[in-house]
Design a protein around this motif. Structure first.
Motif, PDB file in Angstrom:
ATOM      1  N   THR A  28       0.635  -1.062   0.207  1.00 23.26           N
ATOM      2  CA  THR A  28      -0.227   0.007   0.270  1.00 23.26           C
ATOM      3  C   THR A  28       0.835   1.642  -0.079  1.00 23.26           C
ATOM      4  N   GLY A  29       2.104   0.959   0.730  1.00 22.59           N
ATOM      5  CA  GLY A  29       3.092   2.325   0.181  1.00 22.59           C
ATOM      6  C   GLY A  29       2.846   3.203   1.953  1.00 22.59           C
ATOM      7  N   LYS A  30       1.916   2.637   2.795  1.00 25.04           N
ATOM      8  CA  LYS A  30       1.271   3.497   3.854  1.00 25.04           C
ATOM      9  C   LYS A  30       2.238   3.295   5.067  1.00 25.04           C
ATOM     10  N   PRO A  31       2.412   3.822   5.298  1.00 25.48           N
ATOM     11  CA  PRO A  31       3.040   3.687   6.850  1.00 25.48           C
ATOM     12  C   PRO A  31       2.630   2.757   8.744  1.00 25.48           C
ATOM     13  N   LYS A  32       3.074   1.826   8.813  1.00 26.29           N
ATOM     14  CA  LYS A  32       2.485   1.122  10.007  1.00 26.29           C
ATOM     15  C   LYS A  32       3.153   0.568  11.341  1.00 26.29           C
ATOM     16  N   GLY A  33       3.918   1.315  11.628  1.00 31.92           N
ATOM     17  CA  GLY A  33       4.935   0.777  12.761  1.00 31.92           C
ATOM     18  C   GLY A  33       6.318   1.981  13.353  1.00 31.92           C
ATOM     19  N   ILE A  34       6.034   2.239  14.078  1.00 27.79           N
ATOM     20  CA  ILE A  34       7.527   2.301  14.404  1.00 27.79           C
ATOM     21  C   ILE A  34       8.320   0.852  14.904  1.00 27.79           C
ATOM     22  N   ILE A  35       9.700   0.767  13.982  1.00 28.27           N
ATOM     23  CA  ILE A  35      10.743  -0.166  15.780  1.00 28.27           C
ATOM     24  C   ILE A  35      11.971   0.521  16.079  1.00 28.27           C
TER      25      ILE A  35
END
Length: 138
Positions: A28-35
């Motif tokens: 999707t090219g969308k941000p999901k999370g921060i790792i």
């Protein structure tokens, strides 16, 4: 002299694989999370520190089995025990996707053309997918 020292510190920090990374869904090219990726006893680990998807900020691992069943995704270790192999490439058997409740073999490395991009490749048998994660400046 101080300016040169500060510049050296900035450049060395910008090239480290360790730190916080924004995951980007390769479909999707969308941000999901921060790792948060860190080193412990010579191995690489990564913990979920934030979920960026609207409505999923407090997601639980509903598809997980055993001890992870219905546990919060935030705080979950999704990268475990990777070893540095050659030229800054880290490999191992544990890249966990809490959304699918699946564990993949993986390979992680900095993009040689842009040190603010992390290449994360997950393998399932002979099939693989590669995502590009973006460095989070603190």
């Amino acid at each position: 002299m101080l300016v040169v020292l500060l510049l050296c510190v900035y450049v060395s920090n910008a090239q480290s694989i360790f730190g916080k990374w924004k995951t980007i869904d390769d479909r999707t090219g969308k941000p999901k999370g921060i790792i948060n990726i860190y080193e412990k006893d010579g191995f690489m680990y990564g913990d979920v520190v934030k979920i960026l998807e609207k409505g999923k900020e407090n997601a639980l691992c509903v598809k997980c089995d055993g001890g992870l069943k219905d546990k919060p995704v935030i705080g979950m270790t999704i990268i475990e025990g990777l070893e540095e192999k050659e030229d800054g490439v880290w490999k191992g058997d544990t890249l966990f996707d809490p959304e699918q409740a699946m564990t993949f073999r993986c390979k992680i490395w900095l993009n040689p053309e842009n040190k603010n991009e992390l290449k994360v490749r997950g393998y399932l048998l002979f099939v693989y997918r590669t995502q590009t994660w973006l460095r989070v400046e603190e």
